[in-house]
Structures are given as structure tokens and as C-alpha cells.
Design an enzyme around this catalytic site. Structure first.
Site, PDB file in Angstrom:
ATOM      1  CE  LYS A  22     -45.923 -72.734  20.729  1.00 13.27           C
ATOM      2  NZ  LYS A  22     -46.297 -72.713  21.836  1.00 13.27           N
ATOM      3  CG  ASN A  23     -43.017 -75.831  22.275  1.00 13.05           C
ATOM      4  OD1 ASN A  23     -43.489 -74.622  22.146  1.00 13.05           O
ATOM      5  ND2 ASN A  23     -44.470 -76.719  21.148  1.00 13.05           N
ATOM      6  CB  CYS A 117     -55.364 -75.746  28.394  1.00 14.42           C
ATOM      7  SG  CYS A 117     -54.912 -75.779  26.322  1.00 14.42           S
ATOM      8  NE  ARG A 122     -51.075 -78.355  28.199  1.00 13.39           N
ATOM      9  CZ  ARG A 122     -50.555 -77.786  27.771  1.00 13.39           C
ATOM     10  NH1 ARG A 122     -51.541 -76.452  26.411  1.00 13.39           N
ATOM     11  NH2 ARG A 122     -49.221 -77.653  26.634  1.00 13.39           N
ATOM     12  CG  ASP A 305     -47.178 -79.905  19.608  1.00 12.62           C
ATOM     13  OD1 ASP A 305     -46.923 -79.406  19.655  1.00 12.62           O
ATOM     14  OD2 ASP A 305     -48.645 -80.077  20.425  1.00 12.62           O
ATOM     15  NE  ARG A 397     -50.500 -68.674  22.837  1.00 11.05           N
ATOM     16  CZ  ARG A 397     -50.753 -69.505  23.762  1.00 11.05           C
ATOM     17  NH1 ARG A 397     -51.719 -69.826  24.096  1.00 11.05           N
ATOM     18  NH2 ARG A 397     -49.987 -69.462  24.107  1.00 11.05           N
TER      19      ARG A 397
HETATM   20  C1  EPZ Z   1     -45.606 -79.033  25.719  1.00 10.42           C
HETATM   21  O1  EPZ Z   1     -46.733 -79.049  26.145  1.00 10.42           O
HETATM   22  C2  EPZ Z   1     -45.686 -78.202  23.988  1.00 10.42           C
HETATM   23  N1  EPZ Z   1     -45.669 -76.935  24.892  1.00 10.42           N
HETATM   24  C3  EPZ Z   1     -46.491 -78.563  23.901  1.00 10.42           C
HETATM   25  O2  EPZ Z   1     -47.287 -77.641  22.314  1.00 10.42           O
HETATM   26  C4  EPZ Z   1     -47.257 -79.864  23.199  1.00 10.42           C
HETATM   27  O3  EPZ Z   1     -48.362 -80.525  22.840  1.00 10.42           O
HETATM   28  C5  EPZ Z   1     -46.813 -80.686  24.529  1.00 10.42           C
HETATM   29  O4  EPZ Z   1     -45.464 -80.659  25.624  1.00 10.42           O
HETATM   30  C6  EPZ Z   1     -46.883 -82.526  24.055  1.00 10.42           C
HETATM   31  O5  EPZ Z   1     -45.537 -82.694  22.966  1.00 10.42           O
HETATM   32  C7  EPZ Z   1     -44.439 -76.274  25.100  1.00 10.42           C
HETATM   33  O6  EPZ Z   1     -43.353 -76.737  25.160  1.00 10.42           O
HETATM   34  C8  EPZ Z   1     -44.918 -74.984  25.337  1.00 10.42           C
HETATM   35  P1  EPZ Z   1     -46.280 -82.472  28.314  1.00 10.42           P
HETATM   36  P2  EPZ Z   1     -46.485 -79.441  28.216  1.00 10.42           P
HETATM   37  O7  EPZ Z   1     -46.404 -81.679  30.408  1.00 10.42           O
HETATM   38  O8  EPZ Z   1     -45.353 -79.485  28.224  1.00 10.42           O
HETATM   39  C9  EPZ Z   1     -49.695 -84.750  30.954  1.00 10.42           C
HETATM   40  C10 EPZ Z   1     -48.241 -76.808  21.072  1.00 10.42           C
HETATM   41  O9  EPZ Z   1     -49.109 -76.700  20.309  1.00 10.42           O
HETATM   42  N2  EPZ Z   1     -49.280 -83.942  32.356  1.00 10.42           N
HETATM   43  O10 EPZ Z   1     -45.474 -83.073  27.842  1.00 10.42           O
HETATM   44  O11 EPZ Z   1     -47.521 -78.749  28.109  1.00 10.42           O
HETATM   45  C11 EPZ Z   1     -50.859 -83.693  30.241  1.00 10.42           C
HETATM   46  O12 EPZ Z   1     -52.169 -83.636  30.297  1.00 10.42           O
HETATM   47  C12 EPZ Z   1     -48.193 -76.498  22.987  1.00 10.42           C
HETATM   48  O13 EPZ Z   1     -46.904 -75.880  20.508  1.00 10.42           O
HETATM   49  C13 EPZ Z   1     -49.529 -84.365  33.639  1.00 10.42           C
HETATM   50  O14 EPZ Z   1     -50.219 -85.047  34.170  1.00 10.42           O
HETATM   51  O15 EPZ Z   1     -47.269 -81.218  27.793  1.00 10.42           O
HETATM   52  C14 EPZ Z   1     -50.539 -84.473  29.490  1.00 10.42           C
HETATM   53  O16 EPZ Z   1     -51.211 -85.071  29.114  1.00 10.42           O
HETATM   54  C15 EPZ Z   1     -49.640 -77.124  22.645  1.00 10.42           C
HETATM   55  N3  EPZ Z   1     -48.875 -84.260  35.162  1.00 10.42           N
HETATM   56  C16 EPZ Z   1     -49.722 -85.014  29.012  1.00 10.42           C
HETATM   57  O17 EPZ Z   1     -48.656 -84.986  30.589  1.00 10.42           O
HETATM   58  C17 EPZ Z   1     -47.955 -82.986  34.271  1.00 10.42           C
HETATM   59  O18 EPZ Z   1     -47.274 -82.370  35.485  1.00 10.42           O
HETATM   60  C18 EPZ Z   1     -47.879 -84.557  28.361  1.00 10.42           C
HETATM   61  O19 EPZ Z   1     -48.211 -83.245  28.346  1.00 10.42           O
HETATM   62  C19 EPZ Z   1     -48.348 -82.992  33.525  1.00 10.42           C
HETATM   63  C20 EPZ Z   1     -48.302 -82.788  32.720  1.00 10.42           C
END
Ligand code: EPZ
Length: 417
Positions: A22-23, A117, A122, A305, A397
Site C-alpha cells: 500500500k505504502n 490522525c 502528523r 507499523d 484500508r
Molecule cells: C508513512 O507515513 C506511512 N504512510 C506510515 O504508515 C508510517 O507509519 C510512517 O511513514 C512512518 O514509517 C505512508 O507511507 C502512506 P512520516 P508518513 O512523515 O510519511 C513527523 C500505515 O500504518 N513529521 O515519516 O505520514 C510526523 O509527525 C501508516 O501504513 C513532521 O513533523 O510519516 C512523525 O512524527 C501509518 N513534519 C514523523 O515525522 C512533516 O512534515 C514521521 O512521519 C512530516 C512528518
């Protein structure tokens, strides 16, 4: 609303094929916006989120055609409506991934902010800052990001946090920018590598995907491509954790063992016997698993995850485990539901101390997010009696036909309406 009914206490035996990721599929579908030519994808999982992304792209003018055997064809001859409405973005935060491609292709985009979320705040500040560094003007009004850029310019961007979709967003935008972009502190996840693989097949010039320094030399245009989406390492890890908890012996095909080193290492520590081939993983667990502690971290660290699934494993393990979540600030919702099944869990800030019990008891529980629901399924497989899981739309999902696949491994699991 659908629920899952599980009768626990049976080991898992047999073979299943894992689905596409998915990701990886979500950002890869957005690359269709970067070219007028067709993008043909195979190994695309049949998931609610992928249907939402297809709907989002279609309302922008992208032609969407589904093919048999997990295939989809996307073609953006013209992008007539560079907008991502709140109604779609609120159901799937990954919709934000259209922002960079729309800016690169159309010079403008109007994308709803994703909002809060269940697992954490996020924010998308790194996405915005990165695009602004590439010359975009982005204003936030009435819950929307309004973005404009005549043509994006290459830039050196030091990301303040490691963000997966942030890295993907900027990589896609930079592919058509003028000049070279360097992403520092980039995410190294396999899904980022799979996206770079697809973009390179479209003619993009990208080096360093998979490392924390990615270099993208912008080109004038991109062509179409045919791409096979990588296997889902989290679905794979979920089946492995289920087998480690319930006992038994299973074989996974169509997998990518090299993307699961941290998870396989922890399962071996728990006492599982694991054999891997190029695209297969076999696991056997005899007896009670040993308690293993995990701390989540960006790839190649232990995946956030997989955290919930390992909490379910720890709930019946021999000994006490510490589960520390460092990525998201609110990703222990499943702990309260696992306690309803008799788990012994004490939470101290971002660490949960899980003391394994001999036996969980079936009960009614509620899923709160995608991976939390997977942990409840694993707990239901080992619990005595029946477990009824509510709100399984979360599961749909991200898991393609989970109950059919678990049923094929001997689990007593059914969807009830
Ligand atoms: C991706 O989400 C995945 N989703 C998530 O999978 C996964 O948990 C996550 O990466 C971490 O591995 C998809 O790929 C669609 P991040 P993403 O931006 O990209 C902070 C699942 O279960 N952050 O890497 O949204 C954020 O708050 C899902 O399949 C900022 O502060 O996660 C978090 O604490 C859930 N500012 C950290 O970084 C930003 O602009 C990592 O989040 C972006 C992120």
C-alpha cells in the site's frame, strides 16, 4: 458495520502470497500526474486506500483503468482540476502526495490539509518547507494549501525530521524541476526506493534513494512506464508475528525478505525458526515465544507499523518486554483493547511494559487504527474462546483479504455483518 469474529487457540499452518505494498502503490500512483503517457502498475493490492487514490486522481482528469490480476492503468493526458478536496483527503492523509506532482506538472495546486490522525498530530510542514525551498508560494486558507510555482527550481533541502511521504513528495516534485535537488536526512524506507525505481523508468535522474542523501537532477519531461509494485513488508511482518504468537509453521511467497531485517531479527530473538529465499519466508514457532523488547525508528530500524503487532506477541510471551514508540506520539491505543483481552500492560510515556500472560480470553474489542486492528486480530488468534473486533474498516484500508488468507492458514475467522 462489519466485524471480525475469531475463535482462538489454533496454530497456523500452510502457505499464503503477500500482496503489493500500500505504502509504495500510493505515491507511485501520483507519478501518473507527472506525464501525459500511460502508467501501468501491477501487483497493486485491492485496498480501500488505493480506491480512494484512484478516485482522487480521476476527479483531476486522470483516466483510470483497472486490469485483471491486481493491475491498474493511469493516464493524465491533461490535468483539468488540480485540486484535492477535503472529502477525499480527510479519509486518507496520503492524498497530500498529489501536491508536489501537481505543482511540477501544472504550476498550481489546491490541496486540503490532512488534519489530525488517531496516532499523532502528523503535520506536513516539511512537505511545505521543501516545496517553498524549490520556489513555490504556498498559502494556507480555509483549510487548504494553495500552491503556485511557474517552474520549480532545484534546491538543497535539509529535512528537520525523517519523513517518508515528505521525502516522496519532494522527490516527485524535483523530478521535473529546473536544476538539481539534494535531499538531506531523507527517509530510507524501501517504499521510497520503489518510488525512485518507477520514476527512473519514467526517465527521472535520481541517485541515492535508500540512503539519507538523495540527488535528483530535474528533466524537461517524463515518459510512461510499466512498474510492478514491491511486496508489502508490513503485511508480511503481520503474518510472521501472527505465526510467532499462535504457533505453527507458515510459508509466505511473493515477499521481500531483505526489507524485513529488523523484524526477522526480533522474531528470531523470540525463538522463531526462520528461513528465507529470494521471495519466500518460512517461519516455525514451537512452544511459547520469549519476550522481546523493541524500539521503533526510521528504516532500517524497527518499523513503527509493526509495533502494535509485536505488543500482541509480547502479551502472551514468556517474560516482560519494553515497547518504545519514538515516531508517533499517540500509537498505544491498542494497548487498552489488549487489556480487555487480559493482557498485562503498563504505559509510561512512550514506553509500554508488557508482562506476558499464559492465556488471553476472547472479548469484544474495537479497532482504532490500521495497525492497532492487526494487533487485535493476532491477539484474537491466540485468545481462549471468541473475540469480536468492531470497526474493521480500519483493517480494510491496509490489508488485502486478511481473513481469507488467515483462513487458508487454518484460522477460525469470519466477517460478520
Ligand atoms: C508513512 O507515513 C506511512 N504512510 C506510515 O504508515 C508510517 O507509519 C510512517 O511513514 C512512518 O514509517 C505512508 O507511507 C502512506 P512520516 P508518513 O512523515 O510519511 C513527523 C500505515 O500504518 N513529521 O515519516 O505520514 C510526523 O509527525 C501508516 O501504513 C513532521 O513533523 O510519516 C512523525 O512524527 C501509518 N513534519 C514523523 O515525522 C512533516 O512534515 C514521521 O512521519 C512530516 C512528518
Amino acid at each position: 458495520m462489519d466485524k471480525l469474529l475469531i475463535t482462538g487457540g489454533r496454530p497456523l499452518e500452510g502457505e499464503v502470497r503477500v500482496s503489493g505494498a500500500k505504502n509504495a502503490a500510493l505515491p507511485i500512483m501520483c507519478t501518473a500526474l507527472l506525464t501525459e503517457d500511460p502508467l501501468k502498475l501491477t501487483n497493486v493490492p485491492a485496498l480501500m486506500d488505493l480506491r480512494t487514490m484512484a478516485k482522487l486522481l480521476a476527479q483531476m482528469g486522470v483516466e483510470v483503468g483497472t486490469q485483471s490480476d491486481c493491475g491498474i492503468e493511469l493516464r493524465a493526458r491533461a490535468v483539468t482540476n488540480p485540486e484535492a478536496p477535503y472529502e477525499l483527503v480527510k479519509t486518507m492523509r496520503a492524498s497530500v502526495l498529489v501536491l508536489g506532482p501537481l505543482l511540477a506538472r501544472c504550476g498550481q495546486a489546491r490541496v486540503s490539509l490532512p488534519g489530525g490522525c488517531a496516532i499523532g498530530a502528523r503535520p506536513v510542514d516539511q512537505h511545505i518547507k521543501g516545496l517553498q525551498a524549490m520556489g513555490a508560494t504556498i498559502s494556507i486558507e480555509h483549510g487548504f494549501m494553495n500552491a503556485r510555482a511557474e517552474r520549480l527550481r532545484g534546491a538543497r533541502i535539509a529535512m528537520e525530521v525523517v519523513t517518508v511521504t515528505g521525502t516522496e513528495q519532494l522527490m516527485m516534485a524535483a523530478a521535473l524541476a529546473e536544476g538539481t535537488t539534494v535531499l538531506e536526512n531523507a527517509a530510507r524506507e524501501p517504499e521510497v526506493v520503489d518510488l525512485a525505481r518507477c520514476l527512473r523508468m519514467m526517465g527521472a535522474k535520481i541517485e541515492g534513494a535508500g540512503s539519507d542523501l538523495i540527488r535528483i537532477e530535474g528533466v524537461g519531461s517524463l515518459a510512461g512506464a510499466e512498474h510492478r509494485v514491491m511486496p508489502d513488508r508490513i503485511e508480511t511482518g503481520t503474518f510472521l508475528a501472527a505465526a510467532a504468537a499462535a504457533g505453527g509453521r507458515i510459508r509466505l511467497t511473493g515477499a521481500a525478505p531483505d526489507t524485513l531485517a529488523a523484524t526477522l531479527g526480533k522474531l528470531r530473538e523470540a525463538g522463531a525458526r526462520i528461513q528465507t529465499g529470494d521471495s519466500t519466508i518460512e517461519i516455525e514457532m514451537a512452544g511459547r515465544p520469549a519476550a522481546v523488547s523493541v524500539t521503533t525508528a526510521p528504516y532500517p530500524g524497527f518499523a513503527t507499523d509493526m509495533q502494535a503487532q509485536f505488543m500482541a506477541l509480547a502479551a502472551i510471551a514468556d517474560g516482560a518486554a519494553q515497547i518504545t514508540e519514538t515516531i508517533f506520539e499517540n500509537r498505544f491505543m491498542h494497548a487498552l483493547e489488549l487489556q480487555r483481552l487480559g493482557a498485562d500492560i503498563a504505559i509510561h510515556g512512550n514506553t509500554a511494559v508488557v508482562t506476558g500472560v499464559e492465556r488471553l480470553q476472547g472479548a469484544k474489542v474495537m479497532a482504532t487504527d490500521l495497525r492497532a486492528s492487526a494487533s487485535l486480530v493476532i491477539a484474537g488468534l491466540v485468545a481462549q474462546g471468541r473475540t469480536l473486533i468492531d470497526r474493521i474498516y480500519h483493517l480494510d484500508r491496509g490489508y488485502d483479504a486478511l481473513e481469507r488468507k488467515l483462513g487458508a492458514l487454518g484460522a477460525r475467522i469470519e466477517r460478520v455483518h
